[in-house]
Design a protein around this motif. Sequence first.
Motif, PDB file in Angstrom:
ATOM      1  N   PRO A   1      42.825 -39.430 101.474  1.00  0.00           N
ATOM      2  CA  PRO A   1      43.310 -40.815 101.493  1.00  0.00           C
ATOM      3  C   PRO A   1      42.182 -41.826 101.319  1.00  0.00           C
ATOM      4  O   PRO A   1      42.378 -42.884 100.712  1.00  0.00           O
ATOM      5  N   GLU A   2      41.000 -41.487 101.838  1.00  0.00           N
ATOM      6  CA  GLU A   2      39.867 -42.407 101.693  1.00  0.00           C
ATOM      7  C   GLU A   2      39.468 -42.550 100.227  1.00  0.00           C
ATOM      8  O   GLU A   2      39.177 -43.652  99.758  1.00  0.00           O
ATOM      9  N   TRP A   3      39.470 -41.421  99.504  1.00  0.00           N
ATOM     10  CA  TRP A   3      39.148 -41.492  98.076  1.00  0.00           C
ATOM     11  C   TRP A   3      40.182 -42.341  97.347  1.00  0.00           C
ATOM     12  O   TRP A   3      39.838 -43.199  96.534  1.00  0.00           O
ATOM     13  N   ARG A   4      41.453 -42.093  97.634  1.00  0.00           N
ATOM     14  CA  ARG A   4      42.505 -42.850  96.963  1.00  0.00           C
ATOM     15  C   ARG A   4      42.377 -44.344  97.259  1.00  0.00           C
ATOM     16  O   ARG A   4      42.542 -45.173  96.354  1.00  0.00           O
ATOM     17  N   GLY A   5      42.060 -44.690  98.491  1.00  0.00           N
ATOM     18  CA  GLY A   5      41.970 -46.097  98.848  1.00  0.00           C
ATOM     19  C   GLY A   5      40.730 -46.788  98.330  1.00  0.00           C
ATOM     20  O   GLY A   5      40.793 -47.953  97.926  1.00  0.00           O
ATOM     21  N   LYS A   6      39.596 -46.090  98.312  1.00  0.00           N
ATOM     22  CA  LYS A   6      38.330 -46.722  97.944  1.00  0.00           C
ATOM     23  C   LYS A   6      37.990 -46.593  96.460  1.00  0.00           C
ATOM     24  O   LYS A   6      37.404 -47.509  95.864  1.00  0.00           O
ATOM     25  N   ILE A   7      38.310 -45.454  95.858  1.00  0.00           N
ATOM     26  CA  ILE A   7      37.855 -45.169  94.494  1.00  0.00           C
ATOM     27  C   ILE A   7      39.014 -45.133  93.507  1.00  0.00           C
ATOM     28  O   ILE A   7      38.960 -45.726  92.443  1.00  0.00           O
ATOM     29  N   GLY A   8      40.065 -44.412  93.848  1.00  0.00           N
ATOM     30  CA  GLY A   8      41.229 -44.352  92.978  1.00  0.00           C
ATOM     31  C   GLY A   8      41.125 -43.304  91.885  1.00  0.00           C
ATOM     32  O   GLY A   8      40.272 -42.415  91.923  1.00  0.00           O
ATOM     33  N   VAL A   9      42.004 -43.435  90.904  1.00  0.00           N
ATOM     34  CA  VAL A   9      42.158 -42.450  89.830  1.00  0.00           C
ATOM     35  C   VAL A   9      42.027 -43.155  88.495  1.00  0.00           C
ATOM     36  O   VAL A   9      42.742 -44.117  88.217  1.00  0.00           O
ATOM     37  N   ASN A  10      41.099 -42.656  87.653  1.00  0.00           N
ATOM     38  CA  ASN A  10      40.939 -43.257  86.330  1.00  0.00           C
ATOM     39  C   ASN A  10      40.013 -42.393  85.487  1.00  0.00           C
ATOM     40  O   ASN A  10      39.376 -41.465  85.997  1.00  0.00           O
ATOM     41  N   THR A  11      39.936 -42.721  84.208  1.00  0.00           N
ATOM     42  CA  THR A  11      38.994 -42.020  83.333  1.00  0.00           C
ATOM     43  C   THR A  11      37.557 -42.435  83.633  1.00  0.00           C
ATOM     44  O   THR A  11      36.624 -41.690  83.351  1.00  0.00           O
ATOM     45  N   GLN A  12      37.379 -43.617  84.175  1.00  0.00           N
ATOM     46  CA  GLN A  12      36.083 -44.104  84.645  1.00  0.00           C
ATOM     47  C   GLN A  12      36.300 -44.786  85.986  1.00  0.00           C
ATOM     48  O   GLN A  12      37.228 -45.593  86.124  1.00  0.00           O
ATOM     49  N   VAL A  13      35.453 -44.457  86.967  1.00  0.00           N
ATOM     50  CA  VAL A  13      35.548 -45.087  88.287  1.00  0.00           C
ATOM     51  C   VAL A  13      34.158 -45.520  88.725  1.00  0.00           C
ATOM     52  O   VAL A  13      33.150 -45.153  88.113  1.00  0.00           O
ATOM     53  N   ALA A  14      34.104 -46.284  89.800  1.00  0.00           N
ATOM     54  CA  ALA A  14      32.823 -46.700  90.379  1.00  0.00           C
ATOM     55  C   ALA A  14      32.349 -45.590  91.321  1.00  0.00           C
ATOM     56  O   ALA A  14      32.673 -45.592  92.510  1.00  0.00           O
ATOM     57  N   TRP A  15      31.621 -44.640  90.771  1.00  0.00           N
ATOM     58  CA  TRP A  15      31.168 -43.498  91.562  1.00  0.00           C
ATOM     59  C   TRP A  15      30.229 -43.963  92.677  1.00  0.00           C
ATOM     60  O   TRP A  15      29.256 -44.674  92.412  1.00  0.00           O
ATOM     61  N   PRO A  16      30.476 -43.576  93.931  1.00  0.00           N
ATOM     62  CA  PRO A  16      29.634 -44.045  95.032  1.00  0.00           C
ATOM     63  C   PRO A  16      28.223 -43.471  95.010  1.00  0.00           C
ATOM     64  O   PRO A  16      27.282 -44.124  95.473  1.00  0.00           O
ATOM     65  N   VAL A  17      28.076 -42.242  94.520  1.00  0.00           N
ATOM     66  CA  VAL A  17      26.768 -41.581  94.522  1.00  0.00           C
ATOM     67  C   VAL A  17      26.636 -40.764  93.242  1.00  0.00           C
ATOM     68  O   VAL A  17      27.608 -40.521  92.536  1.00  0.00           O
ATOM     69  N   GLY A  18      25.407 -40.341  92.967  1.00  0.00           N
ATOM     70  CA  GLY A  18      25.173 -39.386  91.896  1.00  0.00           C
ATOM     71  C   GLY A  18      24.652 -39.997  90.617  1.00  0.00           C
ATOM     72  O   GLY A  18      24.373 -41.195  90.520  1.00  0.00           O
ATOM     73  N   LYS A  19      24.537 -39.119  89.605  1.00  0.00           N
ATOM     74  CA  LYS A  19      24.064 -39.507  88.283  1.00  0.00           C
ATOM     75  C   LYS A  19      25.094 -39.100  87.244  1.00  0.00           C
ATOM     76  O   LYS A  19      25.706 -38.034  87.338  1.00  0.00           O
ATOM     77  N   GLY A  20      25.270 -39.953  86.234  1.00  0.00           N
ATOM     78  CA  GLY A  20      26.249 -39.692  85.199  1.00  0.00           C
ATOM     79  C   GLY A  20      25.666 -38.941  84.023  1.00  0.00           C
ATOM     80  O   GLY A  20      24.465 -39.010  83.742  1.00  0.00           O
TER      81      GLY A  20
END
Length: 347
Positions: free
Chosen positions: A185-204
């Motif tokens: 639920p936290e992912w759904r509320g904060k990040i959501g679902v899409n082809t591009q999202v605002a990734w909280p951490v990491g490298k693309g």
Amino acid sequence: MKLLARLAVAGALLASSAAPAYAEPITGAGSSFAFPIIGKWAQSYRVAKSDGAEMTPLDIGVDYEPIGSLGGEVRVTQRAADFGTSDRPLSSEELQRSALIQFPIVMGGIVPVVNLDGVGPGQIRFTGALLADIYLGKIKLWSDPAIKAANPELKLPDAPISVIYRADGSGTSFNWTDYLAKASPEWRGKIGVNTQVAWPVGKGAERSQGVTDAVKRTKNAIGYVEFGQVVRAGLAYAQVQNKAGVFVKPDPASFTAAAASAEWAQAKDFGLMLTDAPGADAYPIVATTFALVPKPRTRRTQDVLDFFRLSFESGAADATALGYVPLPGTLVKQVKDYWAAGMKTDS
């Protein structure tokens, strides 16, 4: 340097009328998830359409670019390609607005992959909540108690997790984030679902090959890639806990088990997601690649449909060999009926 993959295959296929003399390949763009099977089908199509000829002009056939699902959607919507492919089902409203039809062409699994010393394919296990917390940045170390609890037999390093994600507009990411949203639920509320999202951490990394390469060269990394490409690259993939609470190994059998629950006949324009499917044997992160073809039926769109028709009828074994799930016969019939109903001739 951008990847440009050109697939030369034999040209127009029309049973009812003689083809005019033109040498312009039909063009396609989109999913890198499905690129290996589209490439194989293109080779087979070329052989079939050469009809025993010693030489077939290379400028007649299919020119396909694996630029990611979002890129494929844009190209076909702008009529800059004869067909697009996407691992995200478009809504009926989107299809109507852009004068497109949509149909599935293949299914397959998206798997977490890791680069950890001493960890081989299928040895590490994740729940959906664990994957969400890693990609949220809440779990930062491989030695985290939550990871150890799911993997008591593994010796994991006390090292930071290097998170890798798709940087381009990706249907693989769409299905990955859809699964994470169902698990957290936290992912759904904060990040959501899409082809591009605002990734909280990491490298693309760009495209499936970019994620594969980044994981291979980055110690203690985690990423997500289409199963067949993972196997061919020799990456260590994970088992993932499914909706029934079972840790399932990704393979064609577990993808088929997930696909078996799909009620395609009830889905308008085939708009279905296969993530988090029911069943003890079902792998939980299964995606469908869809073809997007402009309306109405013209010479070029007929060529596109003929390419996929031949691929459905003779390319199922190729799909299985590459780690995908081919469309069952009943679904192929539904797709052909959909073509007949949705593609009127441009007179």
